[in-house]
Design a protein around this motif. Structure first.
Motif, PDB file in Angstrom:
ATOM      1  N   ARG A   1       0.863  -1.183   0.000  1.00 49.46           N
ATOM      2  CA  ARG A   1       0.000   0.000   0.000  1.00 49.46           C
ATOM      3  C   ARG A   1       0.900   1.234   0.000  1.00 49.46           C
ATOM      4  O   ARG A   1       1.766   1.371   0.867  1.00 49.46           O
ATOM      5  CB  ARG A   1      -0.889  -0.001   1.239  1.00 49.46           C
ATOM      6  CG  ARG A   1      -1.832  -1.201   1.313  1.00 49.46           C
ATOM      7  CD  ARG A   1      -2.380  -1.374   2.707  1.00 49.46           C
ATOM      8  NE  ARG A   1      -1.291  -1.690   3.646  1.00 49.46           N
ATOM      9  CZ  ARG A   1      -1.432  -1.765   4.968  1.00 49.46           C
ATOM     10  NH1 ARG A   1      -2.617  -1.555   5.508  1.00 49.46           N
ATOM     11  NH2 ARG A   1      -0.402  -2.049   5.735  1.00 49.46           N
TER      12      ARG A   1
ATOM     13  N   ASP B   1      -2.641   4.159  -2.362  1.00 50.11           N
ATOM     14  CA  ASP B   1      -3.778   4.346  -1.454  1.00 50.11           C
ATOM     15  C   ASP B   1      -3.983   5.794  -1.038  1.00 50.11           C
ATOM     16  O   ASP B   1      -5.109   6.192  -0.703  1.00 50.11           O
ATOM     17  CB  ASP B   1      -3.581   3.489  -0.195  1.00 50.11           C
ATOM     18  CG  ASP B   1      -3.908   2.031  -0.443  1.00 50.11           C
ATOM     19  OD1 ASP B   1      -4.007   1.646  -1.619  1.00 50.11           O
ATOM     20  OD2 ASP B   1      -4.064   1.275   0.542  1.00 50.11           O
TER      21      ASP B   1
ATOM     22  N   VAL C   1      -2.259   8.191   8.412  1.00 49.08           N
ATOM     23  CA  VAL C   1      -2.011   7.510   7.150  1.00 49.08           C
ATOM     24  C   VAL C   1      -0.743   6.658   7.217  1.00 49.08           C
ATOM     25  O   VAL C   1      -0.702   5.546   6.661  1.00 49.08           O
ATOM     26  CB  VAL C   1      -1.914   8.542   6.001  1.00 49.08           C
ATOM     27  CG1 VAL C   1      -1.322   7.922   4.742  1.00 49.08           C
ATOM     28  CG2 VAL C   1      -3.287   9.130   5.714  1.00 49.08           C
TER      29      VAL C   1
ATOM     30  N   ASP D   1       0.370   4.878   9.470  1.00 46.82           N
ATOM     31  CA  ASP D   1       0.101   3.578  10.101  1.00 46.82           C
ATOM     32  C   ASP D   1      -0.622   2.612   9.158  1.00 46.82           C
ATOM     33  O   ASP D   1      -0.756   1.428   9.466  1.00 46.82           O
ATOM     34  CB  ASP D   1      -0.743   3.761  11.364  1.00 46.82           C
ATOM     35  CG  ASP D   1       0.060   4.344  12.516  1.00 46.82           C
ATOM     36  OD1 ASP D   1       1.297   4.163  12.516  1.00 46.82           O
ATOM     37  OD2 ASP D   1      -0.542   4.987  13.396  1.00 46.82           O
ATOM     38  N   LYS D   2      -1.090   3.116   7.999  1.00 48.20           N
ATOM     39  CA  LYS D   2      -1.888   2.289   7.099  1.00 48.20           C
ATOM     40  C   LYS D   2      -1.149   1.891   5.827  1.00 48.20           C
ATOM     41  O   LYS D   2      -1.718   1.177   5.002  1.00 48.20           O
ATOM     42  CB  LYS D   2      -3.167   3.044   6.719  1.00 48.20           C
ATOM     43  CG  LYS D   2      -4.069   3.385   7.902  1.00 48.20           C
ATOM     44  CD  LYS D   2      -5.291   4.158   7.436  1.00 48.20           C
ATOM     45  CE  LYS D   2      -6.212   4.504   8.592  1.00 48.20           C
ATOM     46  NZ  LYS D   2      -7.404   5.272   8.155  1.00 48.20           N
TER      47      LYS D   2
ATOM     48  N   ASP E   1      -7.114   9.950   0.671  1.00 46.94           N
ATOM     49  CA  ASP E   1      -7.137   8.628   0.054  1.00 46.94           C
ATOM     50  C   ASP E   1      -7.443   8.770  -1.426  1.00 46.94           C
ATOM     51  O   ASP E   1      -8.151   9.687  -1.861  1.00 46.94           O
ATOM     52  CB  ASP E   1      -8.160   7.726   0.742  1.00 46.94           C
ATOM     53  CG  ASP E   1      -9.585   8.176   0.485  1.00 46.94           C
ATOM     54  OD1 ASP E   1     -10.187   7.716  -0.504  1.00 46.94           O
ATOM     55  OD2 ASP E   1     -10.094   9.006   1.267  1.00 46.94           O
TER      56      ASP E   1
END
Length: 375
Positions: A55, A80, A118, A120-121, A231
């Motif tokens: 991602r 992403d 963000v 962390d994702k 996003d």
């Protein structure tokens, strides 16, 4: 290679006297939007193949690479999130600061709002550039991110159209977990001596005034702030809706033979995407896109030099900020796409006056919301 690179001379820059101008980039040189986007999409496909299970957060570098970064995020299935660095003020946020030492405007910023969530994702941050010479600026930003967010575990990459770093420098970055992807490799300081072989024209100092053009104004809602991380699902939805609504409101004469779309400084990709749709759907022989810029570059009438005329302007975003537009000429129709929201009417007046000097009187201004609006 000449499709991708022309060497130009910076104005009064002792740190780096040259810069590479990419005729397909859509910044300084007017270009077919389809041609530009086809190049940028190649970079998106590279990232899909290189990091298929990851991602990605794409960061485009202001101001020249914002369209590149935005297009990569728009096209890449594994992108992403997107944000670009900025030199503008954004309400309701703090910044990460870093410098671009060779630039005409050294201070760069990355908006912190929503960034920690963000990080962390995602698995990897990819920095998008037109050309990478040393990687020093990107390395500075990586260090700032690591220092600010000490728990960050994501990886880092650079993607660019051109790369002129030495093997040793790329190995050094690789050892620091910063990988490099690119379309074309060129030697370090490739053809920079070319700047000495041209005869340069005297630079214009006066800002054009006396505009008599009465443009059509179109305001589009649901704005996209490219300077705050978002996003890519929402980004794509907003961009597609912007293009659809704008095209519904534009009235293009079927006899139009030439059309120019002008972006403003960091705000490039929405205008380029609109230009692509116009180029695809209308039977207009010539459709071009380029943007205003802060970059002060010398001009020459030599046919091998990329920039042949330069008009100074006041920025649409800030009074007394000097900007430029290069290689203006006459078009049947001009569409200015901006997110400046009439912050500096003098700047818009200057741009309209500059266009008028080249016989451009059929002008539409499309404003997509407020660049300082909080997301």
């Amino acid at each position: 290679m000449e499709d991708f690179i022309k060497v130009a001379k910076r104005e009064n820059n002792a740190k780096r006297s040259y810069l590479y101008v990419n005729p397909l980039q859509g910044k300084h040189v007017p270009v077919s939007p389809i041609a530009s986007i086809s190049v940028f999409t190649c970079l998106a496909k590279m990232l899909e193949q290189r990091f298929p299970q990851e991602r990605l957060l794409i960061i485009g570098f202001a101001e020249t690479a914002t369209a590149i970064g935005s297009n990569i995020a728009y096209e890449a299935a594994n992108a992403d999130y997107y944000i670009n660095t900025t030199r503008e003020d954004v309400l309701g946020t703090d910044y990460l600061f870093f410098t671009e030492s060779h630039s005409h405007a050294t201070e760069q910023r990355l908006v912190k709002k929503k960034l920690e969530v963000v990080l962390d994702k995602i698995d990897r941050i990819v920095f998008a550039e037109d050309e990478v010479t040393t990687g020093n600026t990107i390395e500075k930003l990586v260090n700032v991110i690591k220092s600010e967010y000490r728990g960050v575990s994501c990886k880092f990459s650079i993607i660019s159209i051109l790369n002129s770093m030495s093997d040793e420098r790329m190995d050094e970055l690789q050892h620091r977990d910063i990988s490099c992807e690119f379309l074309h490799r060129i030697p370090f300081e490739y053809h920079i001596s070319d700047v000495n072989k041209y005869k340069y024209e005297r630079l214009r100092s006066d800002i054009p005034k006396g505009n008599k053009t009465n443009p059509i104004w179109i305001d589009i809602g649901n704005s996209w702030n490219c300077r705050v991380v978002q996003d890519t699902v929402t980004m794509r939805e907003k961009l597609n809706a912007f293009v659809k609504e704008t095209m519904e409101q534009l009235s293009i004469d079927p006899k139009t033979d030439s059309l120019l779309v002008v972006g403003t400084e960091e705000f490039m990709f929405p205008g380029m995407l609109l230009g692509k749709k116009l180029e695809q759907q209308l039977n207009i022989p010539v459709v071009r896109f380029h943007a205003t810029t802060r970059s002060p570059i010398e001009i020459s009438l030599d046919q091998n030099y990329p920039l042949h005329n330069r008009t100074p302007l006041e920025s649409l975003y800030e009074r007394e900020r000097k900007t430029f537009i290069y290689n203006l000429q006459h078009y049947d129709r001009v569409i200015i796409v901006t997110d400046s929201n009439q912050k500096n009417l003098n700047g818009m007046h200057n741009l309209l006056s500059a266009l008028e000097e080249y016989g451009n009187k059929n002008v539409t201004v499309v404003n997509w919301g407020d660049a300082n609006a909080e997301e």
